[in-house]
Structures are given as structure tokens and as C-alpha cells.
Design an enzyme around this catalytic site. Structure first.
Site, PDB file in Angstrom:
ATOM      1  N   GLU A   1      -6.115 -10.747  -1.322  1.00  0.00           N
ATOM      2  CA  GLU A   1      -6.945 -10.573  -0.116  1.00  0.00           C
ATOM      3  C   GLU A   1      -8.425 -10.532  -0.477  1.00  0.00           C
ATOM      4  O   GLU A   1      -9.176  -9.663  -0.010  1.00  0.00           O
ATOM      5  CB  GLU A   1      -6.542  -9.279   0.603  1.00  0.00           C
ATOM      6  CG  GLU A   1      -5.067  -9.212   0.944  1.00  0.00           C
ATOM      7  CD  GLU A   1      -4.645  -7.935   1.663  1.00  0.00           C
ATOM      8  OE1 GLU A   1      -5.513  -7.216   2.180  1.00  0.00           O
ATOM      9  OE2 GLU A   1      -3.427  -7.673   1.686  1.00  0.00           O
TER      10      GLU A   1
ATOM     11  N   GLU B   1       0.797  -1.243   0.000  1.00  0.00           N
ATOM     12  CA  GLU B   1       0.000   0.000   0.000  1.00  0.00           C
ATOM     13  C   GLU B   1       0.825   1.288   0.000  1.00  0.00           C
ATOM     14  O   GLU B   1       0.554   2.204   0.774  1.00  0.00           O
ATOM     15  CB  GLU B   1      -0.977  -0.002   1.184  1.00  0.00           C
ATOM     16  CG  GLU B   1      -1.902  -1.211   1.187  1.00  0.00           C
ATOM     17  CD  GLU B   1      -2.919  -1.190   2.316  1.00  0.00           C
ATOM     18  OE1 GLU B   1      -2.848  -0.292   3.181  1.00  0.00           O
ATOM     19  OE2 GLU B   1      -3.791  -2.066   2.342  1.00  0.00           O
TER      20      GLU B   1
HETATM   21  C1  XIL Z   1      -6.052  -6.578   8.154  1.00  0.00           C
HETATM   22  C2  XIL Z   1      -6.433  -7.814   8.937  1.00  0.00           C
HETATM   23  O1  XIL Z   1      -7.443  -8.501   8.297  1.00  0.00           O
HETATM   24  C3  XIL Z   1      -6.878  -7.407  10.302  1.00  0.00           C
HETATM   25  O2  XIL Z   1      -7.154  -8.554  11.083  1.00  0.00           O
HETATM   26  C4  XIL Z   1      -5.789  -6.569  10.953  1.00  0.00           C
HETATM   27  O3  XIL Z   1      -6.184  -6.141  12.171  1.00  0.00           O
HETATM   28  C5  XIL Z   1      -5.467  -5.375  10.084  1.00  0.00           C
HETATM   29  O4  XIL Z   1      -5.090  -5.825   8.821  1.00  0.00           O
HETATM   30  N1  XIL Z   1      -4.902  -4.625   3.623  1.00  0.00           N
HETATM   31  C6  XIL Z   1      -3.924  -5.513   3.977  1.00  0.00           C
HETATM   32  C7  XIL Z   1      -4.159  -6.466   5.076  1.00  0.00           C
HETATM   33  O5  XIL Z   1      -2.890  -5.596   3.313  1.00  0.00           O
HETATM   34  O6  XIL Z   1      -2.997  -6.761   5.792  1.00  0.00           O
HETATM   35  C8  XIL Z   1      -5.219  -5.960   6.021  1.00  0.00           C
HETATM   36  O7  XIL Z   1      -5.504  -6.998   6.946  1.00  0.00           O
HETATM   37  C9  XIL Z   1      -6.446  -5.536   5.272  1.00  0.00           C
HETATM   38  C10 XIL Z   1      -6.137  -4.441   4.317  1.00  0.00           C
END
Ligand code: XIL
Length: 463
Positions: free
Chosen positions: A372, A261
Site C-alpha cells: 500500500e 493489521e
Molecule cells: C483504506 C482505503 O484507502 C480507504 O479508501 C477506505 O475508506 C479505508 O481503507 N490499511 C489498509 C487499507 O489495509 O485497506 C486501508 O485502505 C488503508 C490502511
């Protein structure tokens, strides 16, 4: 004079004749009806409705389970109806149907109306497809990993979670325990417990392990946030962290999201993170270089390095920024792939938007990780229970993205990872980043580990 008079008479005759002919034709052409939203939707039927068409004497109603009407519900292929509505009966609960109608007088039939979609109430008696995801994904022409985001505490041997994970998934990513904040408790001090458990689980069970993520602005430990040294010393801390973590997992982790990101949501800018502020615009390249060097030094020359980001399919300036970052890394031969997070909704992004985004990575010869995936159905908080409409819309969206991914050239495929197993454990409703109010049902299993229609949609995407 006589001739002139005759000419006028003849043209008058023709004009009158053709004009009256036109009138007849207009009167004889039946307009297509307008179909309306259904009424009285119940488990096994609904009332289909449409508007009156002048000069019609009856209507022909079609009901189908597919939008293109390639097959019909028995008894509902051009069913004659003399009213402006019809109660459709004998249907299956919790299922999507489509209807359309034509107007008819004695011999003439109009064109088709618009198509109306309706989902019957109740739960469908049609069982979901129980095939295991990875079993089917391994049989496609160009197989790929089916990934799951996991937490160490979920990996208890013999639990429902553990059984599903081993049956269905061929890759894992840590949902948060392999980020910098949980691992790095102080400069050079590491808490490996949870991360080690995840990696060992993958290694012991023949499951691919994707490392997520070395550098992310949302997982910076406090000691580093508050670091009082110079910028050069800050960069050395980041270098030490990346080197130590990549070395620790060399040969055990197949791939890493090196930077997560780094692109901003606005204006296609770089995100103004602590890393950009303290290390300057070359920080991404530096991080990738350190990861590559550490892997090579540890004897792992095949570690795959990924850049990971979100919302690039809909935010074009951001997409451009990500591909600028990637081009830069590629010019230095430092990157193997891109992670597209895909925290999507049942409405967005569109198929075309996703394809355009992924194809940019294809043309650069990069591996693609849908890293994701989850698909929200309540992003506007307009439902309080998981409705059948949303269930089926979500199924289609899962199917769509799996289909897009499966169609990628073999060389560009890596893994398609879903961000959590059960709806009630999804990060979506609790995320501080998303501002999502209310509940949601974004994943493949319900709170009882039962496969949802989204899971069937995933499988259908592999057909
Ligand atoms: C999120 C997880 O799902 C949560 O459990 C944690 O508290 C915060 O991070 N983008 C990403 C992930 O790259 O690492 C994130 O995951 C969601 C957004």
C-alpha cells in the site's frame, strides 16, 4: 654546574623554538568555512552564503547537482570569490543544487565547508521520464508486479485512468470493495457487484489480481459486529465468509491478504479486535487454514496467502509481533508472504529500517508485497502548496524504496503496489486512522494525471 646551566639553556631554546613553530602552524592553518542557508532563491539562481574565516583572502565555491560533487555546474568548480556570498546564476528552475566552499589565502586552501542543499523555485523544465512503470519493471533482472489500488468506478474503459492503469500497472488490489463490509451484507448474503468488476477487469486485461482483505477489524459489517450468537457460531460465520469468498474467486485472484493489521501499535501486543475477542488467539491460523482449504477444494492449489500490516519498520515491538504471527503460520505451512503496507513519509522510515524489516521476511523465505505504498510530504501540515523541496525529497524516497525492493532475491519478490493513482484521490488526507490534517501529495500522478517527479524516482529506483 656549567653543564647543568648549558642543558637548561638548550632545552629553553628548543622549547621556545618548537612553541613558536606551533604558533606559526596554527596561524597558518585555515579553518574550513561554515556555509549558510541560501538567500534570494529564484527560478534560475540563489545567493550562496558562508561565514568569515580568519586569515583567508578569498573563497572557492563549488555548485553541483549532486551531493557528492562528482560534477559541477559550469563555471562553479572552485570559483574564486572575495566576498562572503555569491549570486549563483544560470540555473534550471525547480531543481536541487548543492554548494560548499573552501577558504584560501596566498597558497593555502582549507578543507571543505558543510554542504548546503537548495532547490530553485518554479517548475522544472526538465521533463519527467515518460517510461511506463511495468515496462521497466519487466526488464529488470528479477521482475515483479507493479500494483495499483483501484475502485470499481474508476475502471471505465477508455478513461484516462483506465489507459494509465493498463499501460503502467501489472497488478491491482481493491482499495475497499473486496473487504468484508462491502461484500457481506448479511450472513451468507453477498454483494459481489463491485468486487466482480475489479476481478474481471484484471482477468480480462492480463493484470494480476491481489485480494485485499478477508479479515480486517476496520471492515466488519454491522450484522457481524452485532452478532448475538455464541463465540463458536461467530467463528463459523467467519469461516463461511472466508470459504465463500475464496471459492467465488478461485482461479481468478492470485493472492489474498487473509488477515490485515492483527498486531497492535503498542507493546507488541495482539490487536484487541472482535476476532481476537470472539475466536481467541488462534484465530489467525484458523482464518489461513479456512482460506487454504477453500482454495484447494475449488482446485486452486497455487493461491498465495499473505499476512498484511503497517508501520513495522519503525515500531520494533510491532515488527517482532508480526514475525511471531508469521512464524506461527509458517510452522503450519499456511503462509506464502507478508504485505508491508508502507504508508510512509518523505522522512520516515529510513532506508536501514526498511531493509531490516524486509530482510526478516527474506530469511524466512517468504514473498514480500509492498502492498500500500504512498509517501506523504505534509504529515505535519507545514506546507500549503507542494513545494519543490518536498517534490524532490519525495522523489528520492520513492527511488529508495523501489531500489530496496528491486534488490530483493528473486524468490522473495511479488509486487510493489501503490495506494492510489492521483494525489487528489488519495485516502491520506481523509483517513480517520491517520489523523492527517491538511492536504497532501503522496502519489505518482497529479490531479491532471500528469506524472510527478515521484514517478521518475520510481523509474530511477529500477536502474
Ligand atoms: C483504506 C482505503 O484507502 C480507504 O479508501 C477506505 O475508506 C479505508 O481503507 N490499511 C489498509 C487499507 O489495509 O485497506 C486501508 O485502505 C488503508 C490502511
Amino acid at each position: 654546574m656549567k653543564i647543568k646551566f648549558l642543558l637548561i639553556l638548550t632545552s629553553l631554546f628548543f622549547c621556545l623554538n618548537s612553541c613558536s613553530k606551533d604558533d606559526n602552524e596554527v596561524a597558518a592553518t585555515l579553518e574550513a568555512p561554515i556555509a549558510n542557508a541560501p538567500k534570494e532563491v529564484v527560478d534560475n539562481g540563489f545567493r550562496a552564503k558562508w561565514n568569515y574565516v580568519s586569515n583567508s583572502k578569498s573563497y572557492l565555491l563549488d555548485v553541483s547537482t549532486n551531493e557528492n560533487f562528482t560534477s559541477f555546474v559550469s563555471g562553479y568548480e572552485s570559483k574564486p570569490v572575495t566576498d562572503l556570498n555569491e549570486v549563483v546564476v544560470g540555473l534550471t528552475a525547480g531543481t536541487q543544487y548543492f554548494y560548499r566552499v573552501r577558504a584560501k589565502n596566498e597558497t593555502e586552501i582549507s578543507g571543505y565547508s558543510n554542504v548546503i542543499s537548495v532547490v530553485t523555485t518554479g517548475l522544472s523544465g526538465i521533463p519527467e521520464d515518460p517510461t511506463f512503470l511495468k515496462v521497466k519493471a519487466n526488464k529488470v533482472a528479477n521482475p515483479f508486479f507493479v500494483g495499483m489500488a483501484v475502485k470499481a468506478a474508476q475502471l471505465t474503459s477508455g478513461s484516462g485512468y483506465d489507459i494509465i492503469l493498463k499501460n503502467e500497472f501489472s497488478s491491482i488490489s481493491a482499495e475497499y470493495e473486496m473487504k468484508m463490509d462491502p461484500i457481506s451484507t448479511a450472513s451468507g448474503v453477498y454483494n459481489w457487484a463491485a468486487a466482480d468488476k475489479i476481478v474481471a477487469y484484471g482477468n480480462a486485461n492480463g493484470i494480476n489480481v491481489h485480494g485485499h482483505a478477508l479479515v480486517w477489524h476496520n471492515a466488519v459489517p454491522n450484522w457481524l459486529k452485532d452478532f448475538s450468537g455464541t463465540d463458536a457460531e461467530f467463528a463459523l460465520e467467519v469461516k463461511k465468509y472466508i470459504t465463500d469468498v475464496v471459492t467465488h474467486y478461485a482461479g481468478k485472484v492470485k493472492s489474498w491478504d487473509v488477515v490485515n493489521e492483527a498486531a497492535d501499535d503498542n507493546g507488541g501486543n495482539m490487536r484487541n479486535t472482535i476476532f481476537l475477542q470472539r475466536m481467541g488467539p488462534n484465530y489467525i491460523k484458523d482464518c489461513f487454514q479456512w482460506a487454504r482449504d477453500a482454495a484447494n477444494a475449488a482446485g486452486d492449489t497455487s493461491l498465495l496467502l499473505f499476512y498484511n500490516d503497517y508501520a513495522t519498520s519503525t515500531n520494533i515491538p510491532k515488527q517482532d509481533r508480526v514475525f511471531t504471527i508469521v512464524d506461527d503460520l509458517k510452522a503450519s505451512n499456511l503462509i506464502d508472504g507478508i504485505g508491508f503496507q508502507m504508508h510512509n513519509t518523505y522522512l520516515s522510515p529510513t532506508k536501514a529500517q526498511i531493509e531490516t524489516d524486509l530482510n526478516r521476511a527474506v530469511t524466512k523465505g517468504l514473498k514480500i508485497h509492498i502492498s500500500e505504498l504512498d509517501i506523504q510530504v505534509n504529515q505535519s501540515n507545514d506546507i500549503s502548496t507542494f513545494t519543490n523541496e518536498r517534490r524532490l525529497a519525495q522523489k528520492e524516497k520513492y527511488k529508495e524504496i523501489v531500489k530496496i525492493y528491486n534488490a530483493l532475491p528473486a524468490a522473495n519478490k511479488y509486487a510493489l503496489t501503490v495506494w492510489g493513482m492521483k494525489d487528489n484521490e488519495s485516502w491520506i488526507p481523509y483517513s480517520t486512522e491517520l489523523n492527517h490534517v491538511g492536504n497532501d501529495w503522496p502519489l505518482l500522478y497529479d490531479s491532471n494525471f500528469a506524472v510527478k517527479s515521484s514517478h521518475t524516482g520510481f523509474l530511477e529506483g529500477l536502474d
